[in-house]
Design a protein around this motif. Structure first.
Motif, PDB file in Angstrom:
ATOM      1  N   VAL A 188      -5.830  15.674  -1.113  1.00  0.00           N
ATOM      2  CA  VAL A 188      -4.349  15.560  -0.890  1.00  0.00           C
ATOM      3  C   VAL A 188      -4.206  15.654   0.465  1.00  0.00           C
ATOM      4  CG1 VAL A 188      -2.835  17.478  -0.634  1.00  0.00           C
ATOM      5  CG2 VAL A 188      -4.074  17.476  -2.934  1.00  0.00           C
ATOM      6  N   LEU A 189      -4.996  16.088   1.371  1.00  0.00           N
ATOM      7  CA  LEU A 189      -4.938  15.692   2.958  1.00  0.00           C
ATOM      8  C   LEU A 189      -5.045  14.327   3.256  1.00  0.00           C
ATOM      9  CD1 LEU A 189      -6.596  19.074   4.440  1.00  0.00           C
ATOM     10  CD2 LEU A 189      -4.082  18.505   4.161  1.00  0.00           C
ATOM     11  N   SER A 212      -2.003  12.676   1.944  1.00  0.00           N
ATOM     12  CA  SER A 212      -0.787  12.973   3.016  1.00  0.00           C
ATOM     13  C   SER A 212      -0.896  12.589   4.264  1.00  0.00           C
ATOM     14  CB  SER A 212      -0.850  14.476   3.000  1.00  0.00           C
ATOM     15  OG  SER A 212      -0.558  15.173   1.824  1.00  0.00           O
ATOM     16  N   HIS A 213      -2.049  12.181   4.820  1.00  0.00           N
ATOM     17  CA  HIS A 213      -2.192  11.455   5.833  1.00  0.00           C
ATOM     18  C   HIS A 213      -1.684  10.062   5.973  1.00  0.00           C
ATOM     19  CE1 HIS A 213      -3.997  10.998  10.131  1.00  0.00           C
ATOM     20  NE2 HIS A 213      -4.609  10.194   9.604  1.00  0.00           N
ATOM     21  N   ALA A 225       0.696   9.103   3.931  1.00  0.00           N
ATOM     22  CA  ALA A 225       2.026   9.168   3.764  1.00  0.00           C
ATOM     23  C   ALA A 225       2.719   9.503   4.997  1.00  0.00           C
ATOM     24  CB  ALA A 225       2.279  10.193   2.665  1.00  0.00           C
ATOM     25  N   ALA A 226       2.189  10.309   5.747  1.00  0.00           N
ATOM     26  CA  ALA A 226       2.760  10.806   7.005  1.00  0.00           C
ATOM     27  C   ALA A 226       2.873   9.621   7.936  1.00  0.00           C
ATOM     28  CB  ALA A 226       1.889  11.918   7.785  1.00  0.00           C
ATOM     29  N   SER A 247       5.977  15.198   9.786  1.00  0.00           N
ATOM     30  CA  SER A 247       4.879  13.861  10.096  1.00  0.00           C
ATOM     31  C   SER A 247       4.402  13.855  11.120  1.00  0.00           C
ATOM     32  CB  SER A 247       5.772  12.890   9.234  1.00  0.00           C
ATOM     33  OG  SER A 247       6.296  13.039   8.150  1.00  0.00           O
ATOM     34  N   TYR A 266       1.731  16.674  11.786  1.00  0.00           N
ATOM     35  CA  TYR A 266       0.535  16.621  10.551  1.00  0.00           C
ATOM     36  C   TYR A 266      -0.304  15.484  11.013  1.00  0.00           C
ATOM     37  CZ  TYR A 266      -1.757  15.792   6.501  1.00  0.00           C
ATOM     38  OH  TYR A 266      -3.052  15.817   5.513  1.00  0.00           O
ATOM     39  N   HIS A 267       0.236  14.246  11.194  1.00  0.00           N
ATOM     40  CA  HIS A 267      -0.507  13.143  11.618  1.00  0.00           C
ATOM     41  C   HIS A 267      -1.460  13.223  12.677  1.00  0.00           C
ATOM     42  CE1 HIS A 267      -1.264   9.110  10.164  1.00  0.00           C
ATOM     43  NE2 HIS A 267      -1.217   8.613  11.571  1.00  0.00           N
ATOM     44  N   ASN A 283      -4.140  15.932  12.015  1.00  0.00           N
ATOM     45  CA  ASN A 283      -4.973  15.433  10.980  1.00  0.00           C
ATOM     46  C   ASN A 283      -5.701  14.145  11.687  1.00  0.00           C
ATOM     47  OD1 ASN A 283      -6.468  15.792   8.264  1.00  0.00           O
ATOM     48  ND2 ASN A 283      -5.323  13.903   7.594  1.00  0.00           N
ATOM     49  N   THR A 295       0.073  22.448  12.049  1.00  0.00           N
ATOM     50  CA  THR A 295       1.378  21.439  11.674  1.00  0.00           C
ATOM     51  C   THR A 295       2.487  22.250  11.593  1.00  0.00           C
ATOM     52  OG1 THR A 295       0.149  19.950  10.326  1.00  0.00           O
ATOM     53  CG2 THR A 295       2.489  20.026   9.701  1.00  0.00           C
TER      54      THR A 295
END
Length: 131
Positions: free
Chosen positions: A22-23, A26-27, A29-30, A77, A80-81, A84, A113
């Motif tokens: 999922v991470l 999501s990375h 997508a971010a 985003s 998070y980006h 990560n 985040t």
């Protein structure tokens, strides 16, 4: 020879999304959200360069609930980006590949985040309200 009546991909019935997968998704997508959200910044700069009327239109949108939601999503985003991405730098250096370490670092990415987003919004709203 008769064909067996079985699914072609049996793992699809038993697969459960894991934190690491999922991470990872999501990375990506971010990163896309940051690219698209950068158009918001470009709009602001173009509006500022175009004069007060154009900038007033931008401010009208930026102050609306939708504009604030876009900016909030963009800031999530961004942080998070960033978090990560730092995690990936450690992986590139050869650290944190054990299963326990990947889950721990994944949880820290989510915590960072949330904390960074909240701190940035509190700082931004307190400076905005003081004017």
């Amino acid at each position: 020879m008769p064909t067996a009546n079985r699914p072609l991909s049996p793992h699809l019935q038993v697969y459960k999304p894991q934190l690491t997968s999922v991470l990872s998704i999501s990375h990506r997508a971010a990163g896309i959200a940051l690219s698209v959200g950068s158009l918001y910044l470009v709009w602001q700069l173009l509006a500022a360069a175009s004069g007060p009327d154009a900038y007033a239109v931008f401010q009208g949108f930026a102050g609306s609930w939708l504009g604030i939601l876009v900016l909030f999503g963009w800031s999530i985003s961004l942080f998070y980006h960033l978090a990560n991405g730092i995690r990936h730098l450690f992986w590139d250096a050869g650290y944190g590949f054990t299963l326990d370490a990947t889950y721990k670092s994944g949880r820290w990415v989510l915590i960072a985040t949330a904390v960074l987003t909240i701190v940035a919004w509190i700082a931004g709203l307190s400076s905005w309200g003081g004017k």
